[in-house]
Design a protein around this motif. Structure first.
Motif, PDB file in Angstrom:
ATOM      1  N   ASP A  44       0.842  -1.248  -0.049  1.00 36.91           N
ATOM      2  CA  ASP A  44       0.175   0.042  -0.132  1.00 36.91           C
ATOM      3  C   ASP A  44       0.891   1.104  -0.093  1.00 36.91           C
ATOM      4  N   THR A  45       2.179   1.107  -0.342  1.00 31.68           N
ATOM      5  CA  THR A  45       2.829   2.301  -0.250  1.00 31.68           C
ATOM      6  C   THR A  45       2.645   3.311  -1.494  1.00 31.68           C
ATOM      7  N   ASP A  46       2.549   4.579  -0.991  1.00 34.03           N
ATOM      8  CA  ASP A  46       1.948   5.574  -2.124  1.00 34.03           C
ATOM      9  C   ASP A  46       3.148   6.537  -2.124  1.00 34.03           C
ATOM     10  N   PRO A  47       3.938   6.566  -3.253  1.00 30.68           N
ATOM     11  CA  PRO A  47       5.102   7.319  -3.432  1.00 30.68           C
ATOM     12  C   PRO A  47       4.814   8.957  -3.294  1.00 30.68           C
ATOM     13  N   ALA A  48       3.602   9.184  -3.783  1.00 30.05           N
ATOM     14  CA  ALA A  48       3.259  10.857  -3.713  1.00 30.05           C
ATOM     15  C   ALA A  48       3.015  11.279  -2.419  1.00 30.05           C
ATOM     16  N   ALA A  49       2.709  10.266  -1.144  1.00 28.46           N
ATOM     17  CA  ALA A  49       2.579  10.691   0.086  1.00 28.46           C
ATOM     18  C   ALA A  49       4.070  10.713   0.850  1.00 28.46           C
ATOM     19  N   LEU A  50       5.080  10.413   0.166  1.00 29.35           N
ATOM     20  CA  LEU A  50       6.516  10.586   0.951  1.00 29.35           C
ATOM     21  C   LEU A  50       7.197  11.813   0.572  1.00 29.35           C
ATOM     22  N   ALA A  51       7.931  12.251   1.367  1.00 30.82           N
ATOM     23  CA  ALA A  51       8.900  13.357   1.467  1.00 30.82           C
ATOM     24  C   ALA A  51       9.505  13.562   0.304  1.00 30.82           C
ATOM     25  N   ALA A  52       9.909  14.557  -0.239  1.00 34.03           N
ATOM     26  CA  ALA A  52      10.552  14.738  -1.610  1.00 34.03           C
ATOM     27  C   ALA A  52      11.917  14.250  -1.433  1.00 34.03           C
ATOM     28  N   ASP A  53      12.540  14.330  -0.355  1.00 33.09           N
ATOM     29  CA  ASP A  53      13.919  14.013  -0.174  1.00 33.09           C
ATOM     30  C   ASP A  53      13.971  12.613   0.456  1.00 33.09           C
ATOM     31  N   SER A  54      13.081  11.699   0.496  1.00 30.64           N
ATOM     32  CA  SER A  54      12.890  10.424   1.105  1.00 30.64           C
ATOM     33  C   SER A  54      14.237   9.521   0.728  1.00 30.64           C
ATOM     34  N   LEU A  55      14.725   8.929   1.346  1.00 32.63           N
ATOM     35  CA  LEU A  55      15.868   7.929   0.892  1.00 32.63           C
ATOM     36  C   LEU A  55      15.275   6.491   0.181  1.00 32.63           C
ATOM     37  N   ALA A  56      13.953   6.364   0.358  1.00 32.99           N
ATOM     38  CA  ALA A  56      13.295   5.191  -0.203  1.00 32.99           C
ATOM     39  C   ALA A  56      13.255   5.393  -1.836  1.00 32.99           C
ATOM     40  N   ILE A  57      13.374   6.550  -2.327  1.00 29.42           N
ATOM     41  CA  ILE A  57      13.324   7.081  -3.897  1.00 29.42           C
ATOM     42  C   ILE A  57      14.332   7.348  -4.304  1.00 29.42           C
ATOM     43  N   LEU A  58      14.580   7.086  -5.775  1.00 31.99           N
ATOM     44  CA  LEU A  58      15.464   7.572  -6.789  1.00 31.99           C
ATOM     45  C   LEU A  58      14.797   8.338  -7.845  1.00 31.99           C
ATOM     46  N   PRO A  59      15.306   9.166  -8.367  1.00 32.49           N
ATOM     47  CA  PRO A  59      14.736   9.926  -9.593  1.00 32.49           C
ATOM     48  C   PRO A  59      14.563   8.779 -10.834  1.00 32.49           C
ATOM     49  N   PHE A  80      26.516   5.514   2.104  1.00 37.23           N
ATOM     50  CA  PHE A  80      25.962   4.616   1.544  1.00 37.23           C
ATOM     51  C   PHE A  80      26.745   4.421   0.194  1.00 37.23           C
ATOM     52  N   SER A  81      27.231   3.057  -0.167  1.00 40.52           N
ATOM     53  CA  SER A  81      27.707   2.763  -1.257  1.00 40.52           C
ATOM     54  C   SER A  81      27.364   1.660  -1.877  1.00 40.52           C
ATOM     55  N   TYR A  82      26.404   0.754  -1.370  1.00 39.61           N
ATOM     56  CA  TYR A  82      25.680  -0.430  -2.009  1.00 39.61           C
ATOM     57  C   TYR A  82      24.479  -0.089  -2.236  1.00 39.61           C
ATOM     58  N   GLN A 115      25.520   9.491  -5.761  1.00 38.90           N
ATOM     59  CA  GLN A 115      26.907  10.031  -5.346  1.00 38.90           C
ATOM     60  C   GLN A 115      26.745  10.886  -4.244  1.00 38.90           C
ATOM     61  N   ARG A 116      25.646  11.611  -4.180  1.00 43.00           N
ATOM     62  CA  ARG A 116      25.386  12.541  -3.035  1.00 43.00           C
ATOM     63  C   ARG A 116      25.196  11.614  -1.792  1.00 43.00           C
ATOM     64  N   ARG A 117      24.521  10.841  -2.057  1.00 46.72           N
ATOM     65  CA  ARG A 117      24.163   9.691  -0.792  1.00 46.72           C
ATOM     66  C   ARG A 117      25.679   9.328  -0.091  1.00 46.72           C
ATOM     67  N   ARG A 118      26.242   8.694  -0.907  1.00 44.24           N
ATOM     68  CA  ARG A 118      27.555   8.379  -0.466  1.00 44.24           C
ATOM     69  C   ARG A 118      28.491   9.157   0.270  1.00 44.24           C
ATOM     70  N   GLU A 119      28.541  10.638  -0.385  1.00 44.39           N
ATOM     71  CA  GLU A 119      29.305  11.616   0.112  1.00 44.39           C
ATOM     72  C   GLU A 119      28.708  12.148   1.427  1.00 44.39           C
ATOM     73  N   ALA A 157      20.451   9.977 -15.124  1.00 44.72           N
ATOM     74  CA  ALA A 157      21.300  10.769 -14.905  1.00 44.72           C
ATOM     75  C   ALA A 157      21.352  11.472 -13.407  1.00 44.72           C
ATOM     76  N   ALA A 158      20.010  11.787 -13.172  1.00 40.00           N
ATOM     77  CA  ALA A 158      19.796  12.393 -11.990  1.00 40.00           C
ATOM     78  C   ALA A 158      19.853  11.345 -10.922  1.00 40.00           C
ATOM     79  N   ALA A 159      19.528  10.236 -10.995  1.00 39.67           N
ATOM     80  CA  ALA A 159      19.651   9.234 -10.171  1.00 39.67           C
ATOM     81  C   ALA A 159      21.265   8.923  -9.821  1.00 39.67           C
ATOM     82  N   ALA A 160      22.162   9.132 -10.843  1.00 37.12           N
ATOM     83  CA  ALA A 160      23.497   8.614 -10.388  1.00 37.12           C
ATOM     84  C   ALA A 160      24.045  10.101  -9.626  1.00 37.12           C
TER      85      ALA A 160
END
Length: 267
Positions: A210-225, A244-246, A236-240, A229-232
């Motif tokens: 029942d997860t609703d992506p639209a209900a999550l915060a824009a900066d949620s770590l459960a989501i990638l664009p 997180f590296s894996y 890199q931001r999340r590792r820095e 290119a934006a995901a990459a």
């Protein structure tokens, strides 16, 4: 210490077998590190045979994402993990945790005892101890622990090679950052991030249905664009910023994110 990037794919068997095998081969050809299967009894074949099949088809590492400790005795998990390590020439990673939310109902349906979290964590410890005994001095099966509470984090820093967090999609970024900082303060482990949502699509077996992506915060770590290119850039931001590296995605996104893997894996 900054760890190199690697990428895993959770690939449950949800199609006919030839289609799943073709997907497995494409994942291997795209440069992913690890193919992972979830631990959902009766919804697919058992993890061990699935992973042995993948290892015979490809050169991928394989792993459980993750074994729920209350579903089987510690000795059985340790024996199966050691056996998979032998049969895959060391390419198996044991992913283990105390069980997803709501597993108590599943245990009752299966006729298994419902034990408190402290006993489940003790079973995780015992499984890893028995695995190390079976491995002996010449083998070390990598262990990935899914953790949340402070006792689990301490145990993971002691016995695991990789740590991921048992999160709900609506966890705030600040909460996850604090968990990562707490674990990194305890030891030099690899940090893995389970990413169940790409754009507005939720991967099967990786988040509550029942997860609703639209209900999550824009900066949620459960989501990638959705845009690779934006995901990459965000990876890199999340590792820095967090360490997180894996990164672990659902199989439905594996083809689309192959360019991300080609750009970042091993860096």
């Amino acid at each position: 210490m900054t760890k190199p990037f690697r990428f895993g794919v959770v690939a449950p068997l949800r199609t006919d077998l030839p289609t799943w095998r073709d997907r497995v081969r494409r994942i291997a050809d795209s440069g992913y590190s690890t193919l992972l299967v979830p631990d959902f009894p009766q919804m697919q074949p058992a993890p061990g045979p699935m992973l042995a099949t993948v290892a015979a088809l490809t050169d991928l590492r394989v792993g459980t994402w993750v074994y729920a400790s209350p579903l089987r005795p510690a000795w059985m998990m340790a024996w199966e993990a050691h056996s998979l390590s032998l049969l895959t020439d060391g390419r198996f990673e044991l992913g283990i945790g105390t069980g997803r939310p709501g597993i108590e109902d599943e245990l009752r349906e299966l006729g298994l005892p419902v034990v408190p979290p402290s006993e489940r964590l003790a079973q995780v410890r015992e499984t890893i101890r028995m695995l190390r005994d079976l491995d002996g001095p010449d083998r070390r099966t990598p262990v990935v622990m899914a953790v949340r509470g402070p006792k689990a984090r301490v145990l993971a820093a002691e016995v695991a090679d990789t740590v991921t967090f048992a999160l709900m999609p609506n966890e705030s970024r600040a909460e996850v950052i604090q968990l990562a900082r707490d674990v990194r303060a305890l030891g030099d482990v690899e940090l893995a991030l389970h990413v169940p949502i790409i754009g507005d699509t939720v991967a099967p077996f990786m988040a509550p249905p029942d997860t609703d992506p639209a209900a999550l915060a824009a900066d949620s770590l459960a989501i990638l664009p959705d845009d690779p290119a934006a995901a990459a850039e965000e990876i890199q931001r999340r590792r820095e910023e967090i360490g997180f590296s894996y990164f672990v995605f659902g199989a439905d996104f594996a083809d689309k994110f192959a360019p991300v893997v080609a750009e970042l894996a091993g860096r």
